[in-house]
Design a protein around this motif. Structure first.
Motif, short mmCIF file in Angstrom:
data_model
loop_
_atom_site.label_atom_id
_atom_site.label_comp_id
_atom_site.label_asym_id
_atom_site.label_seq_id
_atom_site.Cartn_x
_atom_site.Cartn_y
_atom_site.Cartn_z
N HIS A 205 -7.38 -5.71 -16.02
CA HIS A 205 -7.06 -5.66 -14.45
C HIS A 205 -8.03 -4.64 -14.30
O HIS A 205 -9.25 -3.95 -14.76
CB HIS A 205 -6.36 -5.11 -14.04
CG HIS A 205 -4.59 -5.99 -14.54
ND1 HIS A 205 -3.78 -7.41 -13.82
CD2 HIS A 205 -4.20 -4.96 -15.52
CE1 HIS A 205 -2.59 -7.23 -14.14
NE2 HIS A 205 -2.38 -6.53 -14.77
N TYR B 83 -13.99 3.24 -6.19
CA TYR B 83 -13.14 2.50 -6.47
C TYR B 83 -12.15 1.68 -6.22
O TYR B 83 -11.23 2.41 -5.83
CB TYR B 83 -13.00 3.23 -7.75
CG TYR B 83 -13.87 4.16 -8.73
CD1 TYR B 83 -15.32 3.74 -9.43
CD2 TYR B 83 -14.04 5.72 -8.85
CE1 TYR B 83 -15.97 3.65 -10.09
CE2 TYR B 83 -14.58 6.31 -9.12
CZ TYR B 83 -15.65 5.42 -9.64
OH TYR B 83 -16.93 5.46 -10.88
N GLU C 13 -4.38 5.39 -10.47
CA GLU C 13 -4.67 4.39 -10.61
C GLU C 13 -6.07 4.63 -11.60
O GLU C 13 -6.18 4.43 -12.83
CB GLU C 13 -6.04 3.31 -10.33
CG GLU C 13 -5.15 2.17 -8.59
CD GLU C 13 -3.64 1.77 -8.41
OE1 GLU C 13 -3.98 0.93 -10.61
OE2 GLU C 13 -3.13 1.11 -8.15
N GLU C 14 -6.45 5.89 -11.48
CA GLU C 14 -7.23 6.66 -11.62
C GLU C 14 -6.78 6.77 -13.77
O GLU C 14 -7.53 6.54 -14.92
CB GLU C 14 -8.55 7.40 -11.34
CG GLU C 14 -9.12 8.71 -12.33
CD GLU C 14 -9.66 9.52 -12.24
OE1 GLU C 14 -11.27 9.88 -11.67
OE2 GLU C 14 -8.70 10.14 -11.09
N GLN D 82 -9.22 -1.06 -7.62
CA GLN D 82 -8.83 -2.14 -8.10
C GLN D 82 -7.73 -3.10 -7.57
O GLN D 82 -6.93 -2.64 -6.97
CB GLN D 82 -7.59 -0.66 -8.98
CG GLN D 82 -6.80 -1.37 -10.59
CD GLN D 82 -6.00 -2.31 -10.28
OE1 GLN D 82 -5.12 -1.89 -9.72
NE2 GLN D 82 -5.69 -3.08 -10.94
N MET E 42 -11.61 6.90 -4.69
CA MET E 42 -10.22 6.52 -4.98
C MET E 42 -8.92 6.88 -5.25
O MET E 42 -8.37 7.95 -4.40
CB MET E 42 -11.08 7.12 -6.87
CG MET E 42 -10.31 8.49 -7.28
SD MET E 42 -10.93 8.65 -8.67
CE MET E 42 -12.52 8.03 -9.03
N ASP F 282 -5.20 -5.98 -9.04
CA ASP F 282 -4.59 -7.10 -10.38
C ASP F 282 -4.99 -8.51 -10.63
O ASP F 282 -4.72 -8.81 -9.57
CB ASP F 282 -2.79 -7.02 -10.28
CG ASP F 282 -3.08 -5.47 -10.68
OD1 ASP F 282 -3.12 -4.67 -11.90
OD2 ASP F 282 -1.43 -4.80 -10.15
N SER G 223 -10.68 -2.86 -11.87
CA SER G 223 -11.55 -1.82 -11.33
C SER G 223 -12.93 -2.15 -10.92
O SER G 223 -13.59 -1.63 -11.56
CB SER G 223 -10.83 -0.56 -12.43
OG SER G 223 -11.18 0.68 -10.88
N LEU H 23 -7.44 -1.22 -17.42
CA LEU H 23 -8.24 -1.92 -16.99
C LEU H 23 -9.80 -1.76 -17.12
O LEU H 23 -9.99 -1.64 -18.45
CB LEU H 23 -8.75 -0.56 -15.20
CG LEU H 23 -7.63 0.17 -14.62
CD1 LEU H 23 -8.47 1.37 -13.99
CD2 LEU H 23 -7.54 -1.12 -13.78
N TYR I 61 -13.70 -1.73 -16.54
CA TYR I 61 -14.20 -0.98 -15.44
C TYR I 61 -15.50 -1.78 -14.62
O TYR I 61 -16.84 -2.02 -15.93
CB TYR I 61 -15.22 0.23 -15.78
CG TYR I 61 -13.80 1.54 -15.76
CD1 TYR I 61 -13.06 1.64 -14.97
CD2 TYR I 61 -14.61 2.49 -16.74
CE1 TYR I 61 -11.91 2.30 -14.79
CE2 TYR I 61 -13.14 3.89 -16.46
CZ TYR I 61 -11.58 3.40 -15.46
OH TYR I 61 -11.08 5.07 -16.22
#
Length: 207
Positions: free
Chosen positions: A82, A97, A128-129, A99, A124, A101, A84, A134, A136
């Motif tokens: 997904h 940042y 999620e980090e 994110q 952020m 989906d 981010s 993910l 980027y």
């Protein structure tokens, strides 16, 4: 998600060779033909950035190497990855940042991205980090770059691909978009990056 059997993995030797390096990343930059894509997003009043984020993630999910991640001594293959992405606060000039989906279509994803970005006020999400399913994604819309690099954590385990694009520009009757892929060489080669670009360009042309 599944764990790769490192003993039977065809990439075993390539992985071991590149994973031992201090900086195992490689970067490829090129111009995509965004002529049809730009027409599409304008006709449907979509954000170029969020729509392109969908396209970039959609193409990545078609290439298994873009869904592999290093976890310590193991490699996992995600069923789906997904985006981010960085998003700019125009008042402060700082980014956050965000994110989102991946959804099944470009319209629902763009709407979801607009809503989530507008609602997020922090830099952020630490939860999620910690995810590695993910991609980027970032954009430098002020510059038609020819090359770009990204910060990584040294040590070999940083394996999330970085995808970036710059300011699109006219070339004859075409609109070209500077585009960059940075990835961990332990997990993929230029061959896979080339397959990804073909997949992405096909998607952009098909809309």
């Amino acid at each position: 998600m599944e764990y790769i059997n490192m003993e039977t993995w065809p990439r075993k030797e390539h992985y071991a060779y590149f994973h031992s390096m201090d900086y195992p990343m490689f970067n490829i930059s090129m111009n995509l033909d965004a002529t049809n894509f730009l027409r599409f997003v304008k006709e449907h009043k979509l954000s170029f950035y969020y729509a392109m984020g969908f396209a970039a993630a959609q193409a990545a999910n078609q290439i298994p190497e873009f869904r592999c991640r290093i976890r310590g001594e193991q490699v996992v293959l995600h069923e789906r990855v997904h985006p981010s992405f960085t998003d700019l606060d125009k008042d402060t000039g700082l980014f956050k940042y965000v994110q989102v989906d991946l959804t099944e279509d470009i319209f629902s994803f763009s709407e979801k991205a607009v809503q989530k970005s507008a609602a997020q006020t922090f830099f952020m999400d630490v939860n999620e980090e910690a995810r590695d399913d993910l991609l980027y994604i970032t954009c430098v819309p002020w510059v038609s770059f020819t090359q770009v690099t990204h910060p990584i954590a040294l040590g070999g385990d940083d394996s999330i691909p970085r995808i970036a694009w710059g300011k699109y520009f006219a070339s004859g009757e075409k609109i070209l978009l500077p585009f960059s892929i940075q990835a961990n060489h332990a997990l993929m080669d230029g061959f896979h990056a080339g397959k990804y670009v073909e997949q992405l360009q096909s998607f952009l042309d098909s809309l």
